[in-house]
Structures are given as C-alpha cells and as structure tokens.
Design an enzyme around this catalytic site. Sequence first.
Site, PDB file in Angstrom:
ATOM      1  N   ASN A   9      42.807  44.927  37.352  1.00  0.00           N
ATOM      2  CA  ASN A   9      43.673  45.814  38.034  1.00  0.00           C
ATOM      3  C   ASN A   9      43.217  46.180  39.293  1.00  0.00           C
ATOM      4  O   ASN A   9      42.371  46.930  39.393  1.00  0.00           O
ATOM      5  CB  ASN A   9      44.158  46.906  37.139  1.00  0.00           C
ATOM      6  CG  ASN A   9      45.085  48.008  37.693  1.00  0.00           C
ATOM      7  OD1 ASN A   9      45.345  47.678  38.690  1.00  0.00           O
ATOM      8  ND2 ASN A   9      45.367  48.884  37.278  1.00  0.00           N
ATOM      9  N   TRP A  10      43.750  45.515  40.290  1.00  0.00           N
ATOM     10  CA  TRP A  10      42.995  45.902  41.819  1.00  0.00           C
ATOM     11  C   TRP A  10      43.681  47.125  42.376  1.00  0.00           C
ATOM     12  O   TRP A  10      43.063  47.805  43.338  1.00  0.00           O
ATOM     13  CB  TRP A  10      43.396  45.013  42.709  1.00  0.00           C
ATOM     14  CG  TRP A  10      42.357  43.664  42.491  1.00  0.00           C
ATOM     15  CD1 TRP A  10      41.634  43.333  41.557  1.00  0.00           C
ATOM     16  CD2 TRP A  10      42.259  42.376  43.399  1.00  0.00           C
ATOM     17  NE1 TRP A  10      41.012  42.211  41.730  1.00  0.00           N
ATOM     18  CE2 TRP A  10      41.444  41.417  42.766  1.00  0.00           C
ATOM     19  CE3 TRP A  10      43.032  42.108  44.515  1.00  0.00           C
ATOM     20  CZ2 TRP A  10      41.190  40.485  43.537  1.00  0.00           C
ATOM     21  CZ3 TRP A  10      42.603  40.857  45.174  1.00  0.00           C
ATOM     22  CH2 TRP A  10      41.819  40.026  44.415  1.00  0.00           C
ATOM     23  N   LYS A  11      44.639  47.956  41.571  1.00  0.00           N
ATOM     24  CA  LYS A  11      45.096  49.065  42.136  1.00  0.00           C
ATOM     25  C   LYS A  11      45.557  48.956  43.469  1.00  0.00           C
ATOM     26  O   LYS A  11      45.931  47.909  44.070  1.00  0.00           O
ATOM     27  CB  LYS A  11      44.320  50.217  41.708  1.00  0.00           C
ATOM     28  CG  LYS A  11      43.908  50.102  40.330  1.00  0.00           C
ATOM     29  CD  LYS A  11      43.245  51.639  40.028  1.00  0.00           C
ATOM     30  CE  LYS A  11      42.737  51.467  38.591  1.00  0.00           C
ATOM     31  NZ  LYS A  11      41.970  52.617  37.880  1.00  0.00           N
ATOM     32  N   HIS A  95      50.566  52.544  33.101  1.00  0.00           N
ATOM     33  CA  HIS A  95      49.359  52.833  33.466  1.00  0.00           C
ATOM     34  C   HIS A  95      49.369  54.401  33.680  1.00  0.00           C
ATOM     35  O   HIS A  95      50.289  55.086  34.118  1.00  0.00           O
ATOM     36  CB  HIS A  95      48.857  52.299  34.683  1.00  0.00           C
ATOM     37  CG  HIS A  95      47.336  52.262  35.097  1.00  0.00           C
ATOM     38  ND1 HIS A  95      46.832  53.357  35.573  1.00  0.00           N
ATOM     39  CD2 HIS A  95      46.480  51.499  34.764  1.00  0.00           C
ATOM     40  CE1 HIS A  95      45.483  53.182  35.540  1.00  0.00           C
ATOM     41  NE2 HIS A  95      45.175  51.999  35.094  1.00  0.00           N
ATOM     42  N   GLU A  97      47.923  56.294  35.881  1.00  0.00           N
ATOM     43  CA  GLU A  97      48.250  56.582  37.261  1.00  0.00           C
ATOM     44  C   GLU A  97      49.812  56.646  37.418  1.00  0.00           C
ATOM     45  O   GLU A  97      50.271  57.485  38.242  1.00  0.00           O
ATOM     46  CB  GLU A  97      47.502  55.672  38.071  1.00  0.00           C
ATOM     47  CG  GLU A  97      46.016  56.101  38.264  1.00  0.00           C
ATOM     48  CD  GLU A  97      45.037  54.842  38.521  1.00  0.00           C
ATOM     49  OE1 GLU A  97      45.586  53.721  39.157  1.00  0.00           O
ATOM     50  OE2 GLU A  97      43.923  55.135  38.165  1.00  0.00           O
ATOM     51  N   GLU A 164      43.762  52.934  27.436  1.00  0.00           N
ATOM     52  CA  GLU A 164      42.945  53.463  28.331  1.00  0.00           C
ATOM     53  C   GLU A 164      42.859  54.902  28.730  1.00  0.00           C
ATOM     54  O   GLU A 164      43.637  55.544  28.876  1.00  0.00           O
ATOM     55  CB  GLU A 164      43.637  53.056  30.032  1.00  0.00           C
ATOM     56  CG  GLU A 164      43.415  51.590  30.072  1.00  0.00           C
ATOM     57  CD  GLU A 164      43.499  51.247  31.627  1.00  0.00           C
ATOM     58  OE1 GLU A 164      42.567  50.360  31.932  1.00  0.00           O
ATOM     59  OE2 GLU A 164      44.268  51.554  32.310  1.00  0.00           O
ATOM     60  N   GLY A 170      37.864  55.380  36.181  1.00  0.00           N
ATOM     61  CA  GLY A 170      37.544  55.725  37.536  1.00  0.00           C
ATOM     62  C   GLY A 170      36.451  56.735  37.494  1.00  0.00           C
ATOM     63  O   GLY A 170      35.867  57.344  38.465  1.00  0.00           O
ATOM     64  N   SER A 209      36.395  52.159  33.063  1.00  0.00           N
ATOM     65  CA  SER A 209      34.795  52.344  33.610  1.00  0.00           C
ATOM     66  C   SER A 209      34.094  51.220  32.676  1.00  0.00           C
ATOM     67  O   SER A 209      33.129  51.223  32.345  1.00  0.00           O
ATOM     68  CB  SER A 209      34.082  53.789  33.362  1.00  0.00           C
ATOM     69  OG  SER A 209      34.637  54.528  34.230  1.00  0.00           O
ATOM     70  N   GLY A 230      39.106  48.169  36.351  1.00  0.00           N
ATOM     71  CA  GLY A 230      39.616  48.527  37.693  1.00  0.00           C
ATOM     72  C   GLY A 230      38.524  48.108  38.833  1.00  0.00           C
ATOM     73  O   GLY A 230      38.467  47.036  39.139  1.00  0.00           O
TER      74      GLY A 230
END
Length: 249
Positions: A9-11, A95, A97, A164, A170, A209, A230
């Site tokens: 997941n490159w965000k 997700h 976020e 998650e 992160g 992480s 991530g």
Amino acid sequence: MRQPLVIANWKLNGSRDLLKAFADYATSQSAESATLPVAQVICPPVIFLAEAVRQYPDMVFGAQHCSEHTSGAFTGETSTGMLQSVGCRYVLVGHSERRALFGETDAQVAAKAKAIQQAGMTPVVCVGETEAERDGNETSAVILKQLEAGLEGVDLAKLVIAYEPVWAIGTGKTASPEQAQEVHALIRSWLQKQNSSVAENMQLLYGGSVKPDNARDLFSQVDIDGGLIGAASLEPHQFAAICKAAQDS
Ligand code: 13P
C-alpha cells in the site's frame, strides 16, 4: 492450504519511476521470484494504475480506494467499474486512514466491498483498533463490530481481510506476533461461525510496521497468511525480503 499474499500500500507516495524500479527489480530476480509461491499486489496511487497494468503485465495491481457509487455527481471519485476496466484486481477498503481522515463508515465499507465484488475484483477489507480501544480492553468488540457491519451482505468467499491495529501503522510499534495472532484467530473464528470452508480458505493479512526483520515471526503465526505493507513497500529490496519471509513461513 492458503497461498501467502503480500500487498504493497503505497498510500500517497510513489511515482512512475518507483513502478519501474519495482518492475526492474522483479526482472532481475525473475529466476528466483518465479518460484516464489507468494501472491504480490502493488497498490499505487490511482493515477498510475492504468499505465502500470499496461506496462507491467506480469505484475498484479490494486487500488487504495473506490467509490461505492457506479457513476454520478461525486467529484474526485473513481468507480469500481472504472478500476476494473483498466485491469485493477484488488481494492483496499476501510483502511484506518480512510476511516479516520475521510470519515468512512462501516456501512460504506460494506457498500464498497459489494461494489468491488460486483465489478469482479477482490476487496481487501481492513479492520483494527486504536490504542485507546486496546488499552480499554475493547479490541475484540471493535473488531467484531467492524466485521459484522463492514461485511454485511458481502460475499465472504471472495474477500481478503487485513488486520491493521491503528497504533501500529506508521509508528514502528509492531504488534507482537502473539498479539497479532490473537486477533487473527478471533477473525477466523468469527468466519468459522459464518461458513467453515470460507474460514479455512480466507487469506488474513497483518499490517502495521511490518519490516523485513519482523515479517518472519509475524507470518509464522498459524492464522497470519501475509501482510499489508506501508512504508517498507516503497523500496523494492525491502518488499522482496518481506515476500520472501512470507514464502519461508
Ligand atoms: P506501515 O507499514 O507504514 O506501518 O503501514 C501499514 C499500512 O497502513 C498498510 O496499509
């Protein structure tokens, strides 16, 4: 036997150059990676998807987000039909976020997951508790609520679930293998109550992480079938090392 699955997941990161770096790395490793029984999916920002699918037909791509609507006055959104039409195969949903920053609700998660399935793609539904919820011993209740409400009406046989924990995303604070396994076992037992063959076959991913040096211990847990990665998915060598860990465990 569940095939290991590792999703990048490159965000809001990455570029066409990074896609090329991944493709070049895969080519340079092709003799070894051809034998890797690990499914790999890259979820770049949506703007890169169509070109990525065209240029790198050996790689599998997913989107990070979609609309639950098929068309209409929804400025900035991308429909599942559009994603499918350019060769997208997976879509992340729910997700943390998206939930925290964009107010995505469990009802929207369910609507999106259904739309993704209707378009012939696989939803990767994310669940996870915040640090305050874990500290308040609410982890199980939060996860079960997210499963019940976020998967209502969704075909459980055509789905991936990612656990998650929000506090591990992160932050460098990974869940311990035991903490992660405990929640994965909870998810699998919930699935078992819905349908035992679905529970047996569902790929359950851990995210938060994950790095090359902790991936092996996480993936060796019985109910952890791979990862949603991530930061470490932005570097081809690190991502490959995590995929190798999934293969070895
Ligand atoms: P990090 O691996 O950077 O913690 O991100 C995890 C994640 O949110 C993947 O979806």
